[in-house]
Motif scaffolding. Structure first.
Motif, short mmCIF file in Angstrom:
data_model
loop_
_atom_site.label_atom_id
_atom_site.label_comp_id
_atom_site.label_asym_id
_atom_site.label_seq_id
_atom_site.Cartn_x
_atom_site.Cartn_y
_atom_site.Cartn_z
N ASP A 80 0.95 -1.19 0.11
CA ASP A 80 -0.10 0.04 0.09
C ASP A 80 0.93 1.25 0.00
OD1 ASP A 80 -2.34 -1.75 0.36
OD2 ASP A 80 -2.43 -1.38 2.23
N MET A 81 0.79 2.23 -1.08
CA MET A 81 1.39 3.51 -1.08
C MET A 81 0.60 4.40 -0.43
SD MET A 81 3.18 3.12 -4.64
CE MET A 81 4.40 1.89 -5.08
N LEU A 82 0.84 5.36 0.34
CA LEU A 82 0.26 6.39 1.24
C LEU A 82 1.02 7.61 0.75
CD1 LEU A 82 -0.52 3.83 2.52
CD2 LEU A 82 -1.09 5.13 4.57
N PHE A 83 0.36 8.57 -0.04
CA PHE A 83 1.24 9.82 -0.43
C PHE A 83 0.80 10.93 0.46
CE2 PHE A 83 0.65 7.12 -4.03
CZ PHE A 83 1.79 7.25 -4.86
N ILE A 84 1.95 11.75 0.96
CA ILE A 84 1.72 12.35 2.03
C ILE A 84 2.07 14.00 1.85
CG2 ILE A 84 2.51 13.05 4.70
CD1 ILE A 84 2.64 9.57 4.51
N ASP A 85 1.25 14.82 2.08
CA ASP A 85 1.88 16.42 1.76
C ASP A 85 2.71 16.98 2.98
OD1 ASP A 85 0.42 17.04 4.14
OD2 ASP A 85 -1.45 18.16 2.67
N ALA A 86 3.19 18.02 2.87
CA ALA A 86 4.08 18.79 3.65
C ALA A 86 3.68 18.67 5.06
CB ALA A 86 4.36 20.13 3.28
N SER A 87 2.23 18.81 5.26
CA SER A 87 1.69 18.77 6.75
C SER A 87 1.54 17.57 7.29
CB SER A 87 0.40 19.73 6.60
OG SER A 87 -0.68 18.51 6.13
N GLY A 88 2.06 16.30 6.68
CA GLY A 88 1.80 15.06 7.24
C GLY A 88 0.50 14.37 6.91
N THR A 89 -0.39 14.91 6.10
CA THR A 89 -1.72 14.53 5.79
C THR A 89 -1.67 13.46 4.41
OG1 THR A 89 -2.75 16.56 6.56
CG2 THR A 89 -3.93 15.27 5.15
N ILE A 91 -2.74 12.31 1.19
CA ILE A 91 -3.39 12.80 0.11
C ILE A 91 -4.11 11.79 -0.91
CG2 ILE A 91 -2.82 14.90 0.64
CD1 ILE A 91 -0.80 14.77 -1.79
N ARG A 92 -3.34 10.76 -0.66
CA ARG A 92 -3.76 9.59 -1.76
C ARG A 92 -3.21 8.15 -1.26
NH1 ARG A 92 -1.82 6.88 -6.81
NH2 ARG A 92 -3.82 6.04 -7.79
N ILE A 93 -3.89 7.16 -1.53
CA ILE A 93 -3.85 5.81 -0.93
C ILE A 93 -3.94 4.93 -2.50
CG2 ILE A 93 -4.40 3.80 0.15
CD1 ILE A 93 -5.59 5.80 2.37
N ALA A 94 -2.78 4.31 -2.64
CA ALA A 94 -2.46 3.39 -3.73
C ALA A 94 -2.68 1.79 -3.20
CB ALA A 94 -1.86 3.59 -5.07
N ALA A 95 -3.84 1.38 -2.93
CA ALA A 95 -3.58 -0.02 -2.18
C ALA A 95 -3.24 -1.20 -3.17
CB ALA A 95 -5.13 -0.46 -1.55
N GLU A 96 -2.44 -2.14 -2.39
CA GLU A 96 -2.24 -3.53 -3.12
C GLU A 96 -1.63 -3.33 -4.46
OE1 GLU A 96 -2.57 -6.32 -1.63
OE2 GLU A 96 -4.01 -6.18 -0.03
N PRO A 118 2.84 -2.94 4.05
CA PRO A 118 2.51 -4.24 3.37
C PRO A 118 0.99 -4.11 2.75
CG PRO A 118 3.54 -4.79 5.41
CD PRO A 118 3.40 -3.18 5.60
N GLY A 119 0.96 -4.77 1.80
CA GLY A 119 -0.33 -4.59 1.16
C GLY A 119 -1.46 -5.12 1.77
N GLY A 120 -2.57 -4.50 1.80
CA GLY A 120 -3.73 -4.48 2.76
C GLY A 120 -3.87 -3.78 4.01
N MET A 121 -2.81 -3.31 4.32
CA MET A 121 -2.98 -2.76 5.86
C MET A 121 -3.60 -1.48 6.02
SD MET A 121 -0.96 -5.43 7.42
CE MET A 121 -1.24 -4.50 8.94
N ALA A 122 -3.45 -0.84 5.00
CA ALA A 122 -4.32 0.50 5.08
C ALA A 122 -5.73 0.26 5.16
CB ALA A 122 -3.91 1.35 3.84
N GLU A 123 -6.13 -0.80 4.62
CA GLU A 123 -7.63 -1.21 4.69
C GLU A 123 -7.92 -1.90 6.25
OE1 GLU A 123 -11.34 -3.95 2.89
OE2 GLU A 123 -9.27 -3.80 1.69
N ARG A 124 -6.72 -2.66 6.78
CA ARG A 124 -6.84 -3.52 8.11
C ARG A 124 -6.95 -2.19 9.12
NH1 ARG A 124 -2.87 -7.22 7.21
NH2 ARG A 124 -4.27 -8.10 5.82
N TRP A 125 -6.25 -1.33 9.05
CA TRP A 125 -5.77 -0.53 9.81
C TRP A 125 -6.89 0.79 9.74
CZ3 TRP A 125 -0.10 0.02 9.19
CH2 TRP A 125 0.67 -1.13 10.04
N ASP A 126 -7.99 0.59 8.57
CA ASP A 126 -8.99 1.48 8.61
C ASP A 126 -8.34 3.20 8.26
OD1 ASP A 126 -11.38 2.37 7.94
OD2 ASP A 126 -11.90 3.26 9.92
N ILE A 127 -7.08 3.16 7.52
CA ILE A 127 -6.39 4.48 6.93
C ILE A 127 -7.03 4.96 5.93
CG2 ILE A 127 -4.35 5.46 6.06
CD1 ILE A 127 -2.68 2.99 7.60
N LYS A 128 -7.40 6.26 6.11
CA LYS A 128 -8.25 7.24 4.94
C LYS A 128 -7.41 8.21 4.56
CE LYS A 128 -11.96 4.68 5.86
NZ LYS A 128 -12.35 3.41 5.13
#
Length: 139
Positions: A80-89, A91-96, A118-128
């Motif tokens: 899972d790739m989580l794209f993060i802006d300068a504030s730490g937020t 801004i996009r999740i590319a899952a699996e 690891p793939g699937g962790m964003a969903e498992r941890w309910d990351i948005k």
């Protein structure tokens, strides 16, 4: 050019650090991540690793926020790739993301960091999108 280029001949020695993920839903997740900052570290990433514990990952920290493109060439496990802006937020999740794929995965917006877990962790941890990472590199 925003691309993460092919790796050097061997895996560099990454620094590890703890980072906290703060979900909007109120829960926190502590992650133990390898930190990629140098051009060689940014290029090499998690290539060649076959597995990773669920609370491990890698964070790629850019010197300046910029649109980025990643790919999964020579990566052996889904991420899972989580794209993060300068504030730490986030801004996009590319899952699996598909192992071995040469398809570009874009941030589409200026990005300060990319978190790979690891793939699937964003969903498992309910990351948005909108959740935050707490770390010294974010304002």
């Amino acid at each position: 050019d925003g691309l993460i280029h092919p790796p050097p001949a061997q895996r560099p020695g990454f620094v590890r650090d703890g980072i906290t993920l703060m979900a909007q839903a109120g829960h926190r997740q502590r992650l133990w991540l390898e930190i990629a900052r140098t051009p060689d570290e940014l290029a090499y990433g998690l290539m060649k690793l076959k597995e990773m514990p669920g609370t491990d990952g890698m964070i790629f920290i850019m010197q300046q926020p910029q649109p980025v493109n990643f790919w999964m060439k020579d990566t052996l496990m889904p991420l899972d790739m989580l794209f993060i802006d300068a504030s730490g937020t986030i801004i996009r999740i590319a899952a699996e993301a598909e192992p071995g794929s040469e398809r570009y995965i874009s941030s589409f917006r200026p990005t300060k960091a990319v978190l790979e877990i690891p793939g699937g962790m964003a969903e498992r941890w309910d990351i948005k999108v909108g959740d935050k990472l707490l770390y010294k590199d974010f304002q």
